[in-house]
Design an enzyme around this catalytic site. Structure first.
Site, mmCIF file in Angstrom:
data_model
loop_
_atom_site.group_PDB
_atom_site.id
_atom_site.type_symbol
_atom_site.label_atom_id
_atom_site.label_comp_id
_atom_site.label_asym_id
_atom_site.label_seq_id
_atom_site.Cartn_x
_atom_site.Cartn_y
_atom_site.Cartn_z
ATOM 1 N N TYR A 1 0.780 -1.238 0.000
ATOM 2 C CA TYR A 1 0.000 0.000 0.000
ATOM 3 C C TYR A 1 0.810 1.286 0.000
ATOM 4 O O TYR A 1 0.248 2.358 -0.179
ATOM 5 C CB TYR A 1 -0.988 -0.024 1.176
ATOM 6 C CG TYR A 1 -2.051 -1.081 0.985
ATOM 7 C CD1 TYR A 1 -3.134 -0.849 0.157
ATOM 8 C CD2 TYR A 1 -1.937 -2.324 1.585
ATOM 9 C CE1 TYR A 1 -4.094 -1.818 -0.046
ATOM 10 C CE2 TYR A 1 -2.889 -3.308 1.392
ATOM 11 C CZ TYR A 1 -3.970 -3.053 0.574
ATOM 12 O OH TYR A 1 -4.915 -4.022 0.358
ATOM 13 N N PHE B 1 -10.164 -4.550 11.115
ATOM 14 C CA PHE B 1 -11.486 -4.298 10.545
ATOM 15 C C PHE B 1 -11.517 -4.742 9.094
ATOM 16 O O PHE B 1 -12.341 -4.397 8.339
ATOM 17 C CB PHE B 1 -11.849 -2.795 10.669
ATOM 18 C CG PHE B 1 -10.737 -1.847 10.272
ATOM 19 C CD1 PHE B 1 -10.552 -1.498 8.948
ATOM 20 C CD2 PHE B 1 -9.863 -1.344 11.221
ATOM 21 C CE1 PHE B 1 -9.528 -0.625 8.584
ATOM 22 C CE2 PHE B 1 -8.849 -0.470 10.866
ATOM 23 C CZ PHE B 1 -8.676 -0.110 9.558
#
Length: 410
Positions: free
Chosen positions: A123, A410
């Site tokens: 990322y 999450f």
């Protein structure tokens, strides 16, 4: 091969989710976890690539509010469920989803995007910087002692049902969240996450157990954990696998650790994802028997750079012109004057003045929560100094008095 990038309609949510599962190995999600994820998901904030017969790429974004230095709760997109089918790798699908998603996040008015990475090398090229660490411990509790602060003996520890104690535990979580940058404030429905307990996630351990710490009748802390029994011949060598532990004062904190160290028939206490500055490292008698490891934790991406920089507080006054490189979100690129006063309140505006520092948006994301030093980044050649002393001034301002931490995925 041509694919279509679009939002999945409700009728295709199951197929979209199946694509996520396939990208992460093809193991079906436990029914109770799947029901929870479906309830928490925002299909209107999901995107994916459709090849005409199946979903082959996915990316979602929860709507969070995250604590930043100074205690403000800043809107943040919690990026999740990112995957590309193995049949469609190296075709630009991930890049196109990341670009579209960041444009969406900007349109939603959320200054930040955050994620936890399955692979840390992915990322950074999209502007995400590793902003927090997570401490992992495997403590030989048969040989490691604890130094207990005054008041520990006044704390009562009692067992409670994880579900029945949820409100009390969530009240402790809420009181601590603002003081720890990187912590998501609970949004409706997310209180289910700490007590979600599928059998496949126990690694052979017991169902989730919970204890509460109490002082003068008030709940001042809690711990949840699994116990994994094990024997070496006649000798018990069970493991206590800590899931969550939080406390409002040092005595309650120490009392919880003492309880975990003393559970019968166990000799190891394991912890995944504790804050890097966890005080337990100062309580233990022998840190070398704690097998300390630090991994990358939360990745932060500044989507609206001036709004993000103005949302947090700064540790010292600062006046610095930043030359920001951001090839993925060009609206952030260019020169910005960041100023902060004695109270830490900041202003960030476009500037034509000469740059004091040059930095990529990835490095700003890494430093944003105060856990990564701009001085360290400069020593690695990732921040350029054009005015003597600018790195030291900015590094002090961006720092914070506690390490940032995201307590759950999450």
């Amino acid at each position: 091969m041509t694919t279509e990038l679009r939002v999945p309609p409700a009728s295709e949510w199951d197929a979209w989710f199946t694509c996520v599962e396939l990208a992460f190995g093809g193991v079906p999600t436990a029914p109770e976890s799947r029901e929870m994820y479906d309830a928490l998901a925002r299909p209107d904030r999901a995107i994916g690539h459709w090849d005409g017969s199946a979903w082959v790429g996915t990316a979602g974004a929860h709507a969070f509010r995250m604590s930043v230095p100074g205690g403000a709760a800043v809107p943040a997109a919690g990026v999740t469920m990112v995957g590309v089918a193995a049949t469609h790798r190296r075709q630009g699908l991930l890049r196109s989803m990341m670009r579209r998603q960041l444009e969406d996040v900007r349109a939603w008015g959320e200054p930040l995007a955050v994620l936890t990475a399955s692979e840390p090398s992915i990322y950074g090229r999209f502007g995400y910087g590793a902003a927090t660490g997570e401490l992992n411990l495997r403590i030989d509790s048969s040989r490691v002692g604890l130094s207990l602060p005054p008041g520990t003996e006044e704390v009562r520890i009692r067992y409670a049902s994880p579900a029945g104690a949820l409100d009390a535990c969530e009240a402790v979580y809420a009181r601590l969240a603002a003081d720890r940058p990187g912590t998501p404030l609970r949004q409706p429905g997310w209180e289910r996450l700490p007590v979600n307990d599928p059998e496949g996630g126990r690694a052979g351990g017991s169902p989730l157990q919970c204890v509460l710490a109490e002082r003068d009748g008030e709940v001042t802390g809690y711990a949840t954990f699994h116990v994994r029994p094990s024997w070496d011949g006649p000798r018990p060598q069970g493991t206590v696998a800590v899931r969550d532990l939080a406390a409002l004062d040092p005595a309650s904190y120490a009392a919880l650790w003492r309880f975990l160290f003393g559970i019968d028939l166990t000799s190891v206490v394991e912890c995944r994802n504790r804050p890097v500055d966890d005080a337990v490292l100062r309580l233990v008698s022998d840190v070398r028997r704690c097998e300390v490891r630090v991994w990358d934790g939360l990745y932060v991406r500044l989507v609206d750079l001036p709004a993000a920089l103005e949302a947090r507080r700064y540790r010292a006054p600062v006046d610095v012109v930043l030359e920001v490189e951001d090839g993925f979100c060009p609206w952030n690129a260019g020169r910005w004057r960041l100023t902060a006063d004695e109270k830490g309140a900041a202003s960030c505006r476009r500037s034509e003045d000469p740059a004091d520092l040059s930095v990529s948006v990835r490095e700003l994301g890494a430093a944003y929560l105060g856990g990564v030093s701009l001085t360290t980044l400069a020593a690695a050649g990732l921040v350029g100094e054009h005015r003597p002393g600018a790195v030291a001034q900015a590094s002090l301002a961006f720092s914070w008095d506690v390490e940032p931490w995201c307590p759950h995925g999450f």
